[in-house]
Each structure stands twice: as structure tokens, then as C-alpha cells.
Design a protein around this motif. Structure first.
Motif, short mmCIF file in Angstrom:
data_model
loop_
_atom_site.label_atom_id
_atom_site.label_comp_id
_atom_site.label_asym_id
_atom_site.label_seq_id
_atom_site.Cartn_x
_atom_site.Cartn_y
_atom_site.Cartn_z
N LEU A 11 15.54 24.70 -4.36
CA LEU A 11 16.75 24.83 -5.16
C LEU A 11 17.56 25.99 -4.61
O LEU A 11 17.09 27.14 -4.60
N LEU A 12 18.76 25.71 -4.11
CA LEU A 12 19.64 26.74 -3.57
C LEU A 12 20.95 26.75 -4.36
O LEU A 12 21.48 25.68 -4.70
N THR A 13 21.44 27.93 -4.65
CA THR A 13 22.71 28.05 -5.38
C THR A 13 23.57 29.12 -4.73
O THR A 13 23.05 30.04 -4.07
N MET A 14 24.88 29.01 -4.91
CA MET A 14 25.80 30.02 -4.39
C MET A 14 27.08 30.04 -5.21
O MET A 14 27.62 28.99 -5.56
N HIS A 15 27.54 31.25 -5.52
CA HIS A 15 28.80 31.43 -6.23
C HIS A 15 29.96 31.42 -5.25
O HIS A 15 29.99 32.22 -4.31
N PHE A 16 30.91 30.51 -5.45
CA PHE A 16 32.18 30.53 -4.72
C PHE A 16 33.28 31.14 -5.57
O PHE A 16 34.41 31.30 -5.12
N GLY A 17 32.95 31.48 -6.79
CA GLY A 17 33.87 32.09 -7.73
C GLY A 17 33.12 32.34 -9.02
O GLY A 17 31.98 31.89 -9.18
N PRO A 18 33.73 33.05 -9.97
CA PRO A 18 33.05 33.34 -11.24
C PRO A 18 32.57 32.08 -11.96
O PRO A 18 31.51 32.08 -12.57
N LYS A 19 33.35 31.01 -11.88
CA LYS A 19 33.01 29.75 -12.53
C LYS A 19 33.01 28.61 -11.52
O LYS A 19 33.46 27.51 -11.82
N ASP A 20 32.49 28.87 -10.34
CA ASP A 20 32.47 27.87 -9.28
C ASP A 20 31.15 28.03 -8.51
O ASP A 20 31.03 28.86 -7.62
N VAL A 21 30.16 27.21 -8.90
CA VAL A 21 28.82 27.34 -8.34
C VAL A 21 28.43 26.06 -7.61
O VAL A 21 28.63 24.95 -8.11
N LEU A 22 27.88 26.24 -6.42
CA LEU A 22 27.33 25.14 -5.64
C LEU A 22 25.82 25.11 -5.83
O LEU A 22 25.15 26.14 -5.76
N VAL A 23 25.28 23.91 -6.10
CA VAL A 23 23.84 23.72 -6.23
C VAL A 23 23.39 22.71 -5.18
O VAL A 23 23.95 21.61 -5.09
N ALA A 24 22.39 23.08 -4.38
CA ALA A 24 21.80 22.18 -3.38
C ALA A 24 20.32 22.01 -3.72
O ALA A 24 19.60 22.99 -3.91
N LEU A 25 19.88 20.74 -3.79
CA LEU A 25 18.52 20.43 -4.20
C LEU A 25 17.82 19.57 -3.15
O LEU A 25 18.42 18.63 -2.61
#
Length: 317
Positions: A246-260
């Protein structure tokens, strides 16, 4: 925090700092106080910083393009980092320069009552702006400590304004004490010392903000509790044997990418796997509205481990 809430904090700070900057410069010209010049520069830099933060919010809201498929959310972090550099370079640098100049060539402050009046006005107004930022930040603080909340916050606009105004209040108090001491002890050099202290306060503030923004620019994951929650949501979906990664990254305060990377049950037909992917994406976004993109890779646990080993071997060479 919502963008609207961030803008409210910034607009309040922008109006307050612009008005106070003009007042401080007039008082500095009238009285010859070095500490007041430093405070004027401080407020002027803060005013420009709020303009840059608003520009950063506008840039971050631009829609994604083929050249920037994940949008422009990281621009907000970039401009927040620029703000930290400006606080250090202009605010702290000029304040320390004026302070050293006053220490070398001290002269009495004239009509100090003007400074006291402006500083008192500044304390009231800066205190009001600080209260707006404090309430906004408290709304997203959660159950952790204040330091933990600042470190965990992904909205640099709010904690930047909060720290700017905290530094402003400390600067105003320092200027007031410096001017009073220079008169009380007939030592005008203390006015310059106060200016140097104001510069040091700004330098420390800028260093902390730069460190936090650097971390956001480098690509921060969501909080551990959020990662654990996403993992539980995915594991609760029928047909998933294992969550490989499970990988996650913030591109903004309310913009999250989730890779599974998921190990699906081998007996599932392709059509059911496709449907399960849709179910997972909807479940994750429902549980965590800040998640805007979910990418899912179907892979056996064995093949995933081999891929991880191959990647680690290649990076170590």
C-alpha cells in the motif's frame, strides 16, 4: 482543511499585515527606531507572503493536463517553501542588518509614544489574525499534540500563517521591550539589539517552515492511522487474499494518490476481479474523501516479493 477555510485565514492575515506595515514604516520614519523598521519589513514581507500563498492555492486548483496528469497540487507546497525562504532572506536578513547598523551607530528614539501606539495597535490586530489561524488549525488538529499536528498537517497555508503571526507577536513584544529599555536605561543600542532578536525569531520560524515544506515537496504519505484504515477497508472486500503493498502520496491537502498491489483469489473470474477493483476504489474514496486517485495492481504475493527483491538488487548496484 477546505480551501475556503485556508483562504479565509490568508485574507485576514493579508489585510492585517498590509495595514500594519504602512503604519510601522510611518512610525519608523517619524521616530528613527531600528526595531520599528524591522517590524515594518516583517509585516511587508508577511503581506507579500500571503499574496504568494493565494497564488499557490490558485495554481494548485488548475485541472490536470497530459503533461501534468496528477494536477498541480504540489505547486502549493512550492510556493509555501518560497514563503519560508522570503521570511529568512528578507525578513530576518534585513532585520539583523538594521539591528547591527543601529548597534554600531546608536541614536535615541524620538517621540517613542508613536512607536508604543503603533505596537499596541499591532498587538491587537496581529492577535486577531493569529486567533483566526489558531481556530482554523485547531479544527484540523485532532487528538494529538500541537507539534504532532503541525508535523502531520498537509495544508501549509494554515500553519504558515499561524507561525508567521506567532513570530509577529513575539517581534512586536520584542520591539516594545527594546524601545522601552533603550529609553529607560538611556542606551539606544538596545533598540538595535531588539532588531537583531526580531531577525533571529524570523530566522528560526523560516527554518521550521522550510523544513516542513521540504518534506511535503518530497512526497509525504498519509498518516499511519489513515494507511491502516485504508488497508482494513481493502482487506474487508471479498475476494482479496492479501494486500501485498500500500503506497500513498499527498499531491495537496485534499489530494491523495493511493497505489495498491493486491493478491486476488485465484478462483475469481476476470469479470469479477474488474468489479472488485471498482468496489475497492469506491470503498476507499468513501472512507477517505481526500483520496482522489486509486491505482490497483493484481499480482500474486510470490511475484510481488520477487519484484521487490529485483528492485532492491538493482538500486543497490
Amino acid at each position: 482543511m477546505a480551501v475556503h477555510g485556508s483562504k479565509t485565514v490568508i485574507y485576514a492575515a493579508l489585510a492585517g499585515n498590509a495595514l500594519i506595515a504602512v503604519t510601522k514604516f510611518v512610525a519608523a520614519w517619524f521616530t528613527g527606531s531600528s526595531a520599528m523598521v524591522s517590524e515594518g519589513v516583517h509585516s511587508l514581507v508577511d503581506t507579500g507572503n500571503q499574496v504568494l500563498l493565494l497564488y499557490g492555492i490558485k495554481q494548485a486548483a488548475k485541472p490536470a493536463t497530459p503533461d501534468h496528469p496528477f494536477g498541480f497540487g504540489l505547486k502549493l507546497y512550492f510556493w509555501a517553501f518560497v514563503v519560508a525562504i522570503l521570511i529568512f532572506g528578507l525578513g530576518a536578513g534585513i532585520s539583523i542588518y538594521h539591528g547591527i547598523d543601529k548597534i554600531r551607530e546608536p541614536h535615541l528614539v524620538q517621540d517613542a509614544w508613536v512607536n508604543y501606539l503603533v505596537l499596541a495597535f499591532g498587538l491587537v490586530f496581529e492577535g486577531g489574525v493569529w486567533l483566526v489561524a489558531f481556530r482554523a488549525f485547531r479544527g484540523e488538529k485532532g487528538a494529538g499534540s500541537w507539534i504532532e499536528a503541525i508535523r502531520a498537517s498537509k495544508d501549509p497555508t494554515v500553519f504558515t500563517v499561524l507561525f508567521e503571526d506567532s513570530a509577529a507577536l513575539l517581534g512586536l513584544l520584542t520591539a516594545m521591550i527594546g524601545i522601552f529599555a533603550s529609553q529607560a536605561f538611556d542606551m539606544p543600542v538596545l533598540d538595535g539589539v531588539a532588531s537583531v532578536i526580531i531577525g533571529a525569531i524570523l530566522a528560526v520560524t523560516a527554518a521550521f517552515l522550510a523544513f516542513e515544506c521540504k518534506s511535503l515537496l518530497a512526497g509525504e504519505s498519509v498518516a499511519p492511522a489513515t494507511r491502516a484504515s485504508i488497508r482494513e477497508v481493502v482487506k474487508g472486500v471479498s475476494g482479496i487474499d492479501r494486500v501485498n503493498e500500500l503506497l500513498t502520496m499527498h499531491f495537496g491537502p485534499k489530494d491523495v494518490l493511493v497505489a495498491l498491489s493486491l493478491d486476488f483469489n485465484d478462483r475469481m473470474p476476470a469479470a469479477e476481479v474488474e468489479h472488485t477493483v471498482t468496489v475497492i476504489e469506491r470503498a476507499v474514496k468513501t472512507a477517505h474523501p481526500e483520496v482522489t486517485r486509486v491505482f490497483i495492481e493484481a499480482q500474486s504475493f510470490k511475484d510481488h516479493c520477487w519484484g521487490q527483491y529485483a528492485n532492491n538488487s538493482a538500486s543497490s548496484q
